[in-house]
Design an enzyme around this catalytic site. Structure first.
Site, PDB file in Angstrom:
ATOM      1  CG  ASP A 169      16.171  -1.145 -26.060  1.00 55.98           C
ATOM      2  OD1 ASP A 169      17.003  -0.771 -26.903  1.00 55.98           O
ATOM      3  OD2 ASP A 169      16.119  -0.688 -24.903  1.00 55.98           O
ATOM      4  CG  HIS A 219      10.890  -1.582 -27.106  1.00 53.55           C
ATOM      5  ND1 HIS A 219      10.582  -0.283 -26.779  1.00 53.55           N
ATOM      6  CD2 HIS A 219      11.578  -2.092 -26.044  1.00 53.55           C
ATOM      7  CE1 HIS A 219      11.053  -0.006 -25.570  1.00 53.55           C
ATOM      8  NE2 HIS A 219      11.655  -1.082 -25.111  1.00 53.55           N
TER       9      HIS A 219
END
Length: 262
Positions: free
Chosen positions: A85, A232
Site C-alpha cells: 500500500d 507497505h
C-alpha cells in the site's frame, strides 16, 4: 525764535502730516476662518463590508460498527496474495519489485493517486513487470467512505486518471479503502466503477515501524492458504518491511505459493 529752530519745526510738521497718515491707517483684517456655523460638507456614506462566511463542511457519516458485506478478504485460490500500500515510492517500491522479480512472483500494488502522478515511471514499471494495480484513493483519505457519494466517486475517478496517465492500458482491478474504514456506500460506488473492494486477512501493522523480526513473526503466525497479506512500500520509513520481505517472500512462496487475488 531763531531761524534754524523755525526750519526744524516746519520740517517736523510736514513729516507728521505725510507720515502719520500711513502709520495710522488701520491694517487690513486677516481673512477670517470659515465660520463654524457654515454648512458642513456631506459625510460620505460607508457601505458595510459584506460578511464572508466559510461554508460549513458536509457532515461525515458515522464510522460503521462492522465491515460491510462484499469485501474480498481472501485471494480466491490456495496461494497467498501479497499487497503493498501507499506507493509508489522511489526509495522502497524498486526494492520490493526487485525482490518479487528474484522470487518470480507477482503482487498487487495499492496506489495512491498523488504518488502515481508524482512517480508515473514507477507505476509504468509495476505494470511492465506483470503486477496488479489497485486504486487506494487520491491522498489516502481514511474518511473517504464517510463522505458524500459525489466526493467518493470524484476521488476514485481522479486516482484512476492519474494511474492511466502513467499506464494507459493497465487494468485497475481493485479498490482498497485507506485504513480499512469501509462503508457500504463506498463499496457500492466502487463496484459501479468496475472496482472490486479488496481488504486483507493478515495485517502485521508494519505501518507502525516494528522491527523486521516482529513483522516476520506476525505474518507467519497469521498466514494460511488463501490469505491476503497487507504490507507497505511507502508512507514513511519502510526499511524494516524491506528487510522482512527478504525472508517472507521466498518463505510464503515455498509454504503456500503466491498468487494474485481474483
Amino acid at each position: 525764535m531763531r531761524p534754524r529752530a523755525l526750519s526744524a519745526l516746519a520740517l517736523g510738521l510736514v513729516l507728521l502730516v505725510t507720515g502719520c497718515g500711513e502709520a495710522g491707517k488701520s491694517p487690513e483684517k486677516a481673512a477670517a476662518p470659515p465660520s463654524a456655523s457654515a454648512s458642513p460638507s456631506p459625510t460620505p456614506v460607508t457601505k458595510p463590508s459584506p460578511t464572508h462566511t466559510t461554508p460549513a463542511k458536509p457532515k461525515l457519516r458515522p464510522v460503521p460498527k462492522k465491515l460491510p458485506a462484499g469485501l474480498h478478504r481472501a485471494s480466491g485460490s490456495s496461494g497467498v496474495a501479497l499487497t503493498f500500500d501507499d506507493g509508489p515510492d522511489p526509495r522502497y517500491t524498486p526494492q520490493i519489485l526487485a525482490q518479487l522479480r528474484a522470487a518470480r512472483v507477482k503482487a498487487t500494488f495499492c496506489v495512491v493517486g498523488k504518488q502515481a502522478k508524482r512517480y508515473p515511471e514507477l507505476v509504468a514499471r509495476i505494470v511492465r513487470e506483470g503486477h496488479q494495480l489497485c486504486n487506494h484513493s487520491w491522498h489516502h483519505d481514511v474518511n473517504l467512505g464517510r463522505r458524500s457519494a459525489a466526493e467518493i466517486r470524484s476521488d476514485l475517478e481522479r486516482t484512476n486518471e492519474a494511474i492511466h496517465a502513467a499506464a494507459p492500458t493497465a487494468p485497475i482491478t481493485w479498490f482498497r479503502q485507506p485504513g480499512g474504514r469501509w462503508t457500504a456506500e463506498e463499496v457500492v460506488i466502487a463496484k459501479q466503477m468496475g472496482l472490486r473492494p479488496l481488504h486483507w486477512s493478515v495485517d502485521p501493522q508494519d505501518w507502525d515501524h516494528p522491527p523486521a523480526k516482529t513483522i516476520i513473526k506476525r505474518v507467519k503466525g497469521a498466514t494460511r492458504h488463501g490469505s491476503v497479506v497487507l504490507m507497505h512500500d511507502a508512507g514513511g520509513d519502510r526499511a524494516q518491511t524491506m528487510a522482512a520481505c527478504r525472508h517472507l517472500i521466498p518463505d510464503i512462496k515455498r509454504r503456500y505459493g503466491i498468487a494474485l487475488p481474483r
